[in-house]
Design an enzyme around this catalytic site. Structure first.
Site, mmCIF file in Angstrom:
data_model
loop_
_atom_site.group_PDB
_atom_site.id
_atom_site.type_symbol
_atom_site.label_atom_id
_atom_site.label_comp_id
_atom_site.label_asym_id
_atom_site.label_seq_id
_atom_site.Cartn_x
_atom_site.Cartn_y
_atom_site.Cartn_z
ATOM 1 N N ARG A 279 -8.142 -3.262 0.896
ATOM 2 C CA ARG A 279 -7.885 -1.891 1.368
ATOM 3 C C ARG A 279 -8.730 -1.604 2.605
ATOM 4 N NH1 ARG A 279 -6.320 2.110 -1.623
ATOM 5 N NH2 ARG A 279 -5.680 2.881 0.398
ATOM 6 N N GLN B 261 -1.947 1.207 1.221
ATOM 7 C CA GLN B 261 -2.063 0.341 0.036
ATOM 8 C C GLN B 261 -1.163 -0.893 0.178
ATOM 9 O OE1 GLN B 261 -3.953 0.830 -3.084
ATOM 10 N NE2 GLN B 261 -3.293 -1.289 -3.310
ATOM 11 N N ARG C 294 -5.111 12.656 2.637
ATOM 12 C CA ARG C 294 -4.623 12.341 1.280
ATOM 13 C C ARG C 294 -4.322 13.649 0.585
ATOM 14 N NH1 ARG C 294 -6.678 8.661 -3.722
ATOM 15 N NH2 ARG C 294 -5.721 7.139 -2.353
ATOM 16 N N ASP D 20 1.300 0.585 -11.921
ATOM 17 C CA ASP D 20 0.477 1.725 -11.485
ATOM 18 C C ASP D 20 0.370 2.672 -12.680
ATOM 19 O OD1 ASP D 20 -0.784 3.718 -9.976
ATOM 20 O OD2 ASP D 20 1.055 4.414 -9.017
ATOM 21 N N CYS E 86 -2.663 -0.987 -7.833
ATOM 22 C CA CYS E 86 -3.387 -0.310 -6.750
ATOM 23 C C CYS E 86 -4.748 0.189 -7.243
ATOM 24 C CB CYS E 86 -2.542 0.829 -6.195
ATOM 25 S SG CYS E 86 -1.906 1.944 -7.453
ATOM 26 N N HIS F 176 2.345 5.637 -0.041
ATOM 27 C CA HIS F 176 0.954 5.187 0.042
ATOM 28 C C HIS F 176 0.920 3.945 0.949
ATOM 29 C CE1 HIS F 176 -3.156 4.861 -0.822
ATOM 30 N NE2 HIS F 176 -3.150 4.420 -2.070
HETATM 31 N N1 NVA Z 1 0.548 6.774 -8.154
HETATM 32 C C1 NVA Z 1 -0.890 6.935 -8.114
HETATM 33 C C2 NVA Z 1 -1.482 6.029 -7.093
HETATM 34 C C3 NVA Z 1 -2.993 6.054 -7.043
HETATM 35 C C4 NVA Z 1 -3.559 5.127 -6.008
HETATM 36 C C5 NVA Z 1 -1.224 8.380 -7.828
HETATM 37 O O1 NVA Z 1 -0.579 8.986 -6.949
HETATM 38 O O2 NVA Z 1 -2.096 8.939 -8.507
HETATM 39 N N1 CP Z 2 -5.615 2.610 -4.757
HETATM 40 C C1 CP Z 2 -6.177 3.764 -4.357
HETATM 41 O O1 CP Z 2 -5.635 4.473 -3.493
HETATM 42 O O2 CP Z 2 -7.346 4.064 -4.962
HETATM 43 P P1 CP Z 2 -8.175 5.418 -4.819
HETATM 44 O O3 CP Z 2 -7.349 6.500 -5.478
HETATM 45 O O4 CP Z 2 -9.467 5.161 -5.511
HETATM 46 O O5 CP Z 2 -8.360 5.723 -3.355
#
Ligand code: NVA
Ligand code: CP
Length: 335
Positions: free
Chosen positions: A316, A137, A107, A230, A271, A134
Site C-alpha cells: 500500500r 488498494q 477517504r 473483505d 485488503c 478503493h
Molecule cells: N470494504 C471495506 C474496505 C476496507 C479497506 C470498507 O469499506 O470498510
Molecule cells: N486496506 C485499507 O484500506 O486499510 P485501512 O482501512 O487500515 O486504511
C-alpha cells in the site's frame, strides 16, 4: 513516455492499462530504493492534505510515510475536527485547501465527494476509499500478485463476499483493465452493478480477460490464482445489516476447502482489517451475539497464508507513493 502529472486518482476507470502498469512499475522502483536506503525526496517543500472521514490504519500510514519519503509534509484532518461537510461545503473546502496544498487525499463516503474536491481544488486529488471505489488498494494488490506469480495477464482472481461495494467494484475494474480474469463469488444480490459489469466486460474484451459472476463457490474458486475477500459489513454501514450479511455470506467464507479448490500455488488476499479471530472488539461482539469465531476468513487460512497478505499491506505504501509522485511530477525513472 507516460506522464500522469496534474491528474486526479479517483477511480481506475479513468486510467489505461499502460498507465496502471506504469504506476505499478514506479511503485516497484520506489520499493527497491526504500529497501536499499536510497533517498528519493525530490518533492521537498511540497505539502499534502489527508482528509479521513472514516478511520484507517494502512491508508493513512501509507500516505504519511510515502509523503515523508518523497520529502513532503502532511496535514491530517480527522473525522471529527474539521469543518468539512458540517459547517463548510465540499466546494468551499476544496477551494481553500487547493490554495495551501499541492495535493489532497480523501477517504470517506460517496464518490461524488472526492469528485467535487477534484473539480474545485485545482490540485491532484487521490481517493483513499469511498463507498464505491478503493483504487489505491488495487495497485497494491496487483503489485503483490506480480511479485508472487511473476505476471498478471491471464491470472484469475476470485472475490468472495460483498462484491458490489468498493473492493469488489475496484478489483473488477483493475482485473478487466490488466487482463486478469475476475470471478465474483457471492449471492446474486451482492454481484457488482450491471452498468459497471458491462463497462468492465468491454475492457476485458480488449485485455483478454473474462468476468464471471457466480453463486457457486466450487465453480468460482476452482483453479483460481488468488482468493480475495473483505469484511462483510463496510465502514459507514449500519449495525442492523450484520444479521443478514452473516446469513447470506457465511457460505462464502474463505476456508481451507476453498483454498484447496484454488490453484496449488494460490495466494489468499485481503485488503485488511480482517475478522479471522476474536482479538477485536467487533469480533467479540459478533461472537457474543451470533456465536461466530471468525467471519469472512477462517483463522487457519489467515495464518497459513500470512506472508503474501502482509506484503499486500506493505505494498500500500509503495503504490500510494507512486500515485502521489506521478501526479505531482513527471521527473521519475522506473529503471
Ligand atoms: N470494504 C471495506 C474496505 C476496507 C479497506 C470498507 O469499506 O470498510
Ligand atoms: N486496506 C485499507 O484500506 O486499510 P485501512 O482501512 O487500515 O486504511
Amino acid at each position: 513516455m507516460i506522464s500522469l502529472k496534474d491528474r486526479n486518482f479517483l477511480t481506475l476507470k479513468d486510467f489505461t492499462q499502460d498507465e496502471i502498469l506504469y504506476l505499478i512499475d514506479l511503485a516497484a522502483y520506489f520499493k527497491r530504493l526504500k529497501k536499499e536506503h536510497v533517498l528519493h525526496d525530490k518533492l521537498r517543500g511540497r505539502n499534502v492534505a489527508l482528509i479521513f472521514e472514516k478511520t484507517s490504519t494502512r491508508t493513512r500510514c501509507s500516505f504519511e510515510v510515502a509523503a515523508h519519503d518523497l520529502g513532503m509534509a502532511t496535514t491530517y484532518l480527522d473525522p471529527k475536527s474539521s469543518q468539512i461537510g458540517k459547517k463548510e461545503s465540499i466546494e468551499d473546502t476544496a477551494k481553500v485547501l487547493g490554495r495551501m496544498f499541492d495535493g489532497i487525499e480523501y477517504r470517506g463516503y460517496g464518490q461524488e465527494i472526492v469528485e467535487a474536491l477534484a473539480k474545485h481544488s485545482g490540485v491532484p486529488v487521490w481517493n483513499g476509499l469511498t463507498n464505491e471505489y478503493h483504487p489505491t488498494q488495487i495497485l497494491a494488490d496487483m503489485l503483490t500478485i506480480r511479485e508472487h506469480m511473476g505476471n498478471l495477464r491471464g491470472r484469475t482472481l476470485a472475490y468472495m463476499g460483498d462484491a458490489r461495494y468498493n473492493m469488489g467494484n475496484s478489483l473488477m475494474i483493475g482485473c478487466a483493465k490488466l487482463g486478469l480474469n475476475f470471478h465474483a463469488v457471492a449471492p446474486k444480490k451482492y454481484f457488482p452493478g450491471e452498468e459497471l459489469v458491462s463497462q468492465c466486460r468491454e475492457w476485458a474484451k480488449e485485455s483478454g480477460a473474462e468476468i464471471l459472476l457466480t453463486e457457486d463457490v466450487d465453480e468460482g474458486t476452482r483453479g483460481a490464482d488468488a482468493i480475495y475477500t473483505d469484511v462483510w459489513v463496510s465502514m459507514g454501514e449500519p449495525d442492523e445489516v450484520w444479521e443478514e450479511r452473516i446469513e447470506d455470506l457465511t457460505p462464502y467464507r474463505v476456508t481451507m476447502d476453498v483454498m484447496k479448490n484454488a490453484a496449488s500455488e494460490a495466494i489468499f488476499m485481503h485488503c485488511l482489517p480482517a475478522f479471522h479471530d476474536l482479538d477485536t472488539e467487533i469480533g467479540k461482539e459478533i461472537n457474543a451475539k451470533y456465536g461466530l469465531t471468525c467471519m469472512e476468513v477462517t483463522d487457519e487460512v489467515f495464518k497459513a497464508y500470512n506472508a503474501p497478505l502482509f506484503d499486500e499491506a506493505e505494498n500500500r505504501m509503495h503504490t500510494i507513493k507512486a500515485v502521489m509522485a506521478a501526479t505531482l511530477s513527471d521527473d521519475w525513472e522506473t529503471a
